[in-house]
Design a protein around this motif. Sequence first.
Motif, PDB file in Angstrom:
ATOM      1  N   ALA A  11       0.822  -1.210   0.000  1.00 55.80           N
ATOM      2  CA  ALA A  11       0.000   0.000   0.000  1.00 55.80           C
ATOM      3  C   ALA A  11       0.854   1.258   0.000  1.00 55.80           C
ATOM      4  CB  ALA A  11      -0.923   0.004   1.219  1.00 55.80           C
ATOM      5  N   HIS A  12       2.125   1.132   0.423  1.00 56.77           N
ATOM      6  CA  HIS A  12       3.004   2.307   0.436  1.00 56.77           C
ATOM      7  C   HIS A  12       3.219   2.847  -0.966  1.00 56.77           C
ATOM      8  CE1 HIS A  12       6.148   5.004   1.761  1.00 56.77           C
ATOM      9  NE2 HIS A  12       6.971   4.500   0.864  1.00 56.77           N
ATOM     10  N   TYR A  13       3.142   1.963  -1.964  1.00 55.12           N
ATOM     11  CA  TYR A  13       3.381   2.393  -3.336  1.00 55.12           C
ATOM     12  C   TYR A  13       2.120   2.539  -4.155  1.00 55.12           C
ATOM     13  CZ  TYR A  13       8.214   1.782  -2.253  1.00 55.12           C
ATOM     14  OH  TYR A  13       9.426   1.935  -1.672  1.00 55.12           O
ATOM     15  N   THR A  14       1.116   1.742  -3.869  1.00 52.59           N
ATOM     16  CA  THR A  14      -0.105   1.855  -4.649  1.00 52.59           C
ATOM     17  C   THR A  14      -1.252   1.184  -3.933  1.00 52.59           C
ATOM     18  OG1 THR A  14      -1.183   1.265  -6.709  1.00 52.59           O
ATOM     19  CG2 THR A  14       0.474  -0.246  -5.949  1.00 52.59           C
ATOM     20  N   ASN A  15      -2.447   1.668  -4.198  1.00 51.72           N
ATOM     21  CA  ASN A  15      -3.629   1.027  -3.610  1.00 51.72           C
ATOM     22  C   ASN A  15      -4.424   0.317  -4.684  1.00 51.72           C
ATOM     23  OD1 ASN A  15      -4.684   3.092  -5.082  1.00 51.72           O
ATOM     24  ND2 ASN A  15      -5.899   3.992  -3.440  1.00 51.72           N
ATOM     25  N   TYR A  16      -3.786   0.027  -5.818  1.00 56.14           N
ATOM     26  CA  TYR A  16      -4.599  -0.514  -6.904  1.00 56.14           C
ATOM     27  C   TYR A  16      -5.015  -1.950  -6.689  1.00 56.14           C
ATOM     28  CZ  TYR A  16      -0.404  -2.766  -8.956  1.00 56.14           C
ATOM     29  OH  TYR A  16       0.695  -3.523  -9.186  1.00 56.14           O
ATOM     30  N   GLN A  17      -4.444  -2.642  -5.686  1.00 54.14           N
ATOM     31  CA  GLN A  17      -4.927  -3.995  -5.427  1.00 54.14           C
ATOM     32  C   GLN A  17      -6.343  -3.974  -4.870  1.00 54.14           C
ATOM     33  OE1 GLN A  17      -2.599  -2.472  -3.767  1.00 54.14           O
ATOM     34  NE2 GLN A  17      -2.945  -2.614  -1.584  1.00 54.14           N
ATOM     35  N   ASN A  18      -6.817  -2.782  -4.480  1.00 59.78           N
ATOM     36  CA  ASN A  18      -8.177  -2.660  -3.955  1.00 59.78           C
ATOM     37  C   ASN A  18      -9.153  -2.119  -4.975  1.00 59.78           C
ATOM     38  OD1 ASN A  18      -7.417  -3.528  -1.380  1.00 59.78           O
ATOM     39  ND2 ASN A  18      -6.590  -1.505  -0.898  1.00 59.78           N
ATOM     40  N   VAL A  19      -8.689  -1.968  -6.214  1.00 63.87           N
ATOM     41  CA  VAL A  19      -9.537  -1.406  -7.265  1.00 63.87           C
ATOM     42  C   VAL A  19      -9.814  -2.475  -8.304  1.00 63.87           C
ATOM     43  CG1 VAL A  19      -9.753   0.414  -8.982  1.00 63.87           C
ATOM     44  CG2 VAL A  19      -8.452   0.834  -6.894  1.00 63.87           C
ATOM     45  N   PRO A  20     -11.043  -2.655  -8.745  1.00 62.95           N
ATOM     46  CA  PRO A  20     -11.330  -3.668  -9.764  1.00 62.95           C
ATOM     47  C   PRO A  20     -10.530  -3.426 -11.030  1.00 62.95           C
ATOM     48  CG  PRO A  20     -13.349  -2.805  -8.805  1.00 62.95           C
ATOM     49  CD  PRO A  20     -12.242  -1.937  -8.311  1.00 62.95           C
ATOM     50  N   ARG A 131      16.474   6.023 -15.222  1.00 61.17           N
ATOM     51  CA  ARG A 131      15.505   6.498 -16.207  1.00 61.17           C
ATOM     52  C   ARG A 131      14.322   5.538 -16.317  1.00 61.17           C
ATOM     53  NH1 ARG A 131      18.881   9.314 -21.220  1.00 61.17           N
ATOM     54  NH2 ARG A 131      20.291  10.520 -19.883  1.00 61.17           N
ATOM     55  N   PHE A 132      14.612   4.248 -16.294  1.00 59.59           N
ATOM     56  CA  PHE A 132      13.521   3.278 -16.323  1.00 59.59           C
ATOM     57  C   PHE A 132      12.675   3.402 -15.062  1.00 59.59           C
ATOM     58  CE2 PHE A 132      11.793  -0.930 -15.231  1.00 59.59           C
ATOM     59  CZ  PHE A 132      11.047  -1.186 -16.372  1.00 59.59           C
ATOM     60  N   ASP A 133      13.334   3.576 -13.921  1.00 59.99           N
ATOM     61  CA  ASP A 133      12.615   3.693 -12.653  1.00 59.99           C
ATOM     62  C   ASP A 133      11.707   4.922 -12.634  1.00 59.99           C
ATOM     63  OD1 ASP A 133      13.956   1.444 -11.882  1.00 59.99           O
ATOM     64  OD2 ASP A 133      15.228   2.418 -10.380  1.00 59.99           O
ATOM     65  N   VAL A 134      12.195   6.036 -13.180  1.00 58.89           N
ATOM     66  CA  VAL A 134      11.379   7.254 -13.236  1.00 58.89           C
ATOM     67  C   VAL A 134      10.135   7.014 -14.083  1.00 58.89           C
ATOM     68  CG1 VAL A 134      11.295   9.615 -14.133  1.00 58.89           C
ATOM     69  CG2 VAL A 134      13.260   8.879 -12.800  1.00 58.89           C
ATOM     70  N   ASN A 205      10.759  -6.433 -11.133  1.00 62.67           N
ATOM     71  CA  ASN A 205      12.032  -6.084 -10.505  1.00 62.67           C
ATOM     72  C   ASN A 205      11.984  -4.669  -9.939  1.00 62.67           C
ATOM     73  OD1 ASN A 205      14.913  -4.619 -11.117  1.00 62.67           O
ATOM     74  ND2 ASN A 205      15.201  -6.693 -10.318  1.00 62.67           N
ATOM     75  N   TYR A 206      11.404  -3.740 -10.718  1.00 58.31           N
ATOM     76  CA  TYR A 206      11.272  -2.364 -10.240  1.00 58.31           C
ATOM     77  C   TYR A 206      10.412  -2.312  -8.977  1.00 58.31           C
ATOM     78  CZ  TYR A 206       9.023   2.110  -9.566  1.00 58.31           C
ATOM     79  OH  TYR A 206       8.499   3.231  -8.980  1.00 58.31           O
ATOM     80  N   LEU A 207       9.284  -3.007  -8.981  1.00 59.59           N
ATOM     81  CA  LEU A 207       8.372  -2.973  -7.845  1.00 59.59           C
ATOM     82  C   LEU A 207       9.016  -3.524  -6.579  1.00 59.59           C
ATOM     83  CD1 LEU A 207       5.143  -4.091  -9.702  1.00 59.59           C
ATOM     84  CD2 LEU A 207       5.555  -1.839  -8.694  1.00 59.59           C
ATOM     85  N   MET A 208       9.801  -4.576  -6.730  1.00 57.92           N
ATOM     86  CA  MET A 208      10.478  -5.142  -5.565  1.00 57.92           C
ATOM     87  C   MET A 208      11.544  -4.191  -5.042  1.00 57.92           C
ATOM     88  SD  MET A 208      10.732  -9.258  -6.257  1.00 57.92           S
ATOM     89  CE  MET A 208      11.585  -9.141  -7.826  1.00 57.92           C
ATOM     90  N   ARG A 209      12.288  -3.541  -5.946  1.00 55.88           N
ATOM     91  CA  ARG A 209      13.301  -2.577  -5.507  1.00 55.88           C
ATOM     92  C   ARG A 209      12.649  -1.345  -4.886  1.00 55.88           C
ATOM     93  NH1 ARG A 209      15.652  -0.232  -9.185  1.00 55.88           N
ATOM     94  NH2 ARG A 209      14.607  -1.083 -11.042  1.00 55.88           N
TER      95      ARG A 209
END
Length: 377
Positions: A11-20, A131-134, A205-209
């Motif tokens: 949830a610190h990065y996104t709340n989209y797991q709660n959105v259909p 740049r990819f991370d941004v 990989n980005y999400l885990m980092r």
Amino acid sequence: MINGNPSLALAHYTNYQNVPAQSSAASAAQAGTTRAANAAAAQARGDSILLSDAARAGLSEKAGATIAEDAQASMKKLLADTGKSSPLKDGKLDVDLSRFDRRELFAVATNSGLQFPTDQQKAAKLELQRRFDVTMAGGLAVVGVTGNVKELYDLALDYLNSAGPEERASGPFQKQLAAVKEALGQLEANPERVPSGIENDPVDNYLMRAAKGEAIIERSFADVTSDARRALDKQYKAADAEGKRLIFSGDPARGKAVDLSGFGNRALSAISLNRDGSFSSREVLAAKEELQTRVGKTVQDAFRSSGPTNDPTAFSKNLIAQYQTMSAEEREAAGFSPEYYVTLKQNFESSQAMSQLFAGLGGPSASGSSLNLMSYL
């Protein structure tokens, strides 16, 4: 619910797991919007060189050897200008590599022509990853309000497809491209399940980092400030050597006009905020005007890119992506407060509700809401 990959449930990065999850048709309609938003935001942030179409065409036609030679010359000049012997400090970037083209960075990272020392190779790899991370950060912010994870993979696919010929021919690139395509295939088959079990998936990989705080590691703001001061002092000396004075506004005939085009947005923010009092009032004003121009152009680009779509939430999503790709200092210097971000999310939700209402009534899709949002903001 979106399920599957545990790294996506933070949830610190996104709340989209709660959105259909949205339908495939909705995904297609929104994908171009998110990509355009991140391209504009990255450019405004100083993550790509502001080149004309003709200049970009010329660069794309250059041979790999020429690209490597140009990169070597650019690196030498950058280090000389900043008075540093290495682009790294304590294993982290210590210079602004935003002026390097992606092909140049790849040439340095892979030691093309065997002419780049190890520290420069590592610095180029760090900049390419940043740049990819941004790009992903902006996309993730949008996914946080839409719940549509496919947008993130569409964005990654576009990023990969914009690579130069040397990068595209490399083994790591081919593996990442295959992984992203496999992920999109999984989403096509089941839009409500996050892709999982895919090796070399750059998005995962980005999400885990990001969850570990290891993505988009910014340089120390004090170091950015110091570099900005040094760069301005160099322009003062150059003007003095020509028997002129450095001027910040007015008739260029009266002196040598300051050039802020090579300053990244964090450097401009450092001058604008002037936290340590290192800059004069005229330097601060000039930096604020330049930063305001860049941010204003990004907002305009976000508005224009939302026009061709039939998605009334497009403009809100573009601005959400822009906000997320800016550093904290850039947001402060541009006057983008946390309340501004809340307003963006509220406007997205209002536009989405309006669109659904019109669709339910069998009417048009409220395509004029983006213009209303521009007026409101």
